[in-house]
Design an enzyme around this catalytic site. Sequence first.
Site, short mmCIF file in Angstrom:
data_model
loop_
_atom_site.label_atom_id
_atom_site.label_comp_id
_atom_site.label_asym_id
_atom_site.label_seq_id
_atom_site.Cartn_x
_atom_site.Cartn_y
_atom_site.Cartn_z
N CYS A 107 0.83 -1.21 0.00
CA CYS A 107 0.00 0.00 0.00
C CYS A 107 0.86 1.26 0.00
O CYS A 107 0.66 2.16 -0.83
CB CYS A 107 -0.95 -0.03 1.19
SG CYS A 107 -0.17 -0.53 2.74
N1 LIG Z 1 -4.49 -4.18 4.82
C1 LIG Z 1 -3.94 -3.50 3.85
O1 LIG Z 1 -4.14 -2.28 3.71
C2 LIG Z 1 -3.02 -4.19 2.87
C3 LIG Z 1 -2.62 -3.49 1.73
C4 LIG Z 1 -1.79 -4.11 0.79
C5 LIG Z 1 -1.38 -5.41 1.01
N2 LIG Z 1 -1.77 -6.07 2.13
C6 LIG Z 1 -1.30 -7.44 2.29
O2 LIG Z 1 -2.38 -8.31 1.95
C7 LIG Z 1 -2.34 -9.50 2.76
C8 LIG Z 1 -3.66 -9.61 3.52
O3 LIG Z 1 -3.78 -8.45 4.33
P1 LIG Z 1 -5.05 -8.19 5.27
O4 LIG Z 1 -4.89 -6.82 5.80
O5 LIG Z 1 -6.28 -8.57 4.56
O6 LIG Z 1 -4.76 -9.26 6.43
P2 LIG Z 1 -5.78 -9.84 7.51
O7 LIG Z 1 -6.90 -8.88 7.71
O8 LIG Z 1 -4.93 -10.20 8.69
O9 LIG Z 1 -6.33 -11.16 6.84
C9 LIG Z 1 -5.50 -12.26 6.58
C10 LIG Z 1 -6.34 -13.39 6.02
O10 LIG Z 1 -5.50 -14.48 5.71
C11 LIG Z 1 -6.07 -15.70 6.22
N3 LIG Z 1 -4.93 -16.54 6.61
C12 LIG Z 1 -3.98 -16.25 7.54
N4 LIG Z 1 -3.07 -17.24 7.59
C13 LIG Z 1 -3.45 -18.16 6.66
C14 LIG Z 1 -2.92 -19.41 6.23
N5 LIG Z 1 -1.79 -19.90 6.76
N6 LIG Z 1 -3.57 -20.09 5.27
C15 LIG Z 1 -4.71 -19.60 4.71
N7 LIG Z 1 -5.26 -18.42 5.08
C16 LIG Z 1 -4.64 -17.71 6.03
C17 LIG Z 1 -6.98 -15.28 7.35
O11 LIG Z 1 -8.12 -16.10 7.35
P3 LIG Z 1 -8.47 -17.28 8.36
O12 LIG Z 1 -7.68 -17.05 9.62
O13 LIG Z 1 -9.95 -17.14 8.54
O14 LIG Z 1 -8.07 -18.50 7.58
C18 LIG Z 1 -7.44 -13.88 6.91
O15 LIG Z 1 -8.60 -13.99 6.11
C19 LIG Z 1 -1.12 -9.34 3.68
O16 LIG Z 1 -0.02 -10.01 3.14
C20 LIG Z 1 -0.90 -7.82 3.70
O17 LIG Z 1 0.44 -7.48 3.97
C21 LIG Z 1 -2.60 -5.50 3.05
#
Ligand SMILES: NC(=O)c1ccc[n+]([C@@H]2O[C@H](COP(=O)([O-])OP(=O)(O)OC[C@H]3O[C@@H](n4cnc5c(N)ncnc54)[C@H](OP(=O)(O)O)[C@@H]3O)[C@@H](O)[C@H]2O)c1
Length: 330
Positions: free
Chosen positions: A144
């Site tokens: 981001c």
């Molecule tokens: N938030 C932002 O603004 C943003 C921006 C750009 C990029 N990102 C990147 O995008 C990714 C997701 O970010 P987020 O903010 O959405 O994170 P989040 O809110 O913490 O969600 C992470 C998701 O991944 C799942 N998960 C975690 N460990 C897993 C595993 N071992 N196997 C399968 N599913 C798993 C979790 O679901 P369950 O626990 O229900 O399985 C949850 O749905 C990250 O790598 C982050 O760095 C985030």
Amino acid sequence: MKVGIIGGTGYTGSELLRLLAMHPEAEVVAVTSRTLAGKPIHEVHRFLKGFYDLEFVEPVLRNLEDCDVVFTAVPHGEAMKFVPELMDVGIKVVDLSADYRLDRETYEKVYGKKHEGYRDAVYGLTELHRDEIAKADLVANPGCYPTGAILAVAPIAEKVERVVFDAKSGITGAGAKPTEFTHYPNLHEAIVPYKVTNHRHYWEIVKELRAFNPEIEVSFTPQVFPGSRGILTSAHVFMKDIPSREELYGIYEKFYGNCYFVRLQDEVRLNWVRGSNFCDIAIFVGEDRIVVCSAIDNLVKGASGQAIQNMNVMFGLEEWVGLNNPPLFP
Ligand SMILES: NC(=O)c1ccc[n+]([C@@H]2O[C@H](COP(=O)([O-])OP(=O)(O)OC[C@H]3O[C@@H](n4cnc5c(N)ncnc54)[C@H](OP(=O)(O)O)[C@@H]3O)[C@@H](O)[C@H]2O)c1
């Protein structure tokens, strides 16, 4: 297109679901959760009631095999466990994590872990890599902060000696899981610098800007402000022979001429891009430096919106399909 989402309970996963509900060419067919498999999506994401008639499923290949494209919206270090097997059965992938944004050696140094599923990917900053994205099977969606920072400076990067990025992000950047850092009383009415000189996104910013100018010097300071969405970046740009404001706007207009989601403005505000895939940019000229300000919604242009923009390009659609909504104001 049949679409799958790994990590559908998180913030970027739920934002993918929100945006894909408006996409005329995409049908979401599988959304995973390890913890909530079997639960209807609308019981977890109440704001999506009426839009999906699906239940979360376990994140295993057999649940995703019908997909043309899968978004991996999981923490870094986890996406690499899924990406190779998806690609091996011919599914295109847009990875939202950091696992494929850097070359293997830099990734292992910066993220402190061995890469166990390395594949070549195209860096998914659509405005800079559209032609390569169109041919890619794996797109590494940018971080981001890098999205706001790189777009602010790319048009003039060739001539820049030094750029200092001061960037402020809403709390959703930290993901859906509550922590002491994001706990309301700890962050309410506070703006907190963190990882001040060692944020991992620095490496993505440097990699992309050095492709324009190997000599460019980059500094980056991230901060969190107590709002949900948005990244406001002020890029303090130092260069010899500072062009006039009019010349700069001319350079940016030419550079972003075919870029639907970059809007040049006189000033920028986070609430002028909220809920949209736009990156607004404003340029100010001082005696000693140029300041370029950019504003994005971290969950849209900074994550899920850009991921859909990339999917559109990978499948030969106009990049704005399904993303052409105005921002939510006020
Ligand atoms: N938030 C932002 O603004 C943003 C921006 C750009 C990029 N990102 C990147 O995008 C990714 C997701 O970010 P987020 O903010 O959405 O994170 P989040 O809110 O913490 O969600 C992470 C998701 O991944 C799942 N998960 C975690 N460990 C897993 C595993 N071992 N196997 C399968 N599913 C798993 C979790 O679901 P369950 O626990 O229900 O399985 C949850 O749905 C990250 O790598 C982050 O760095 C985030």
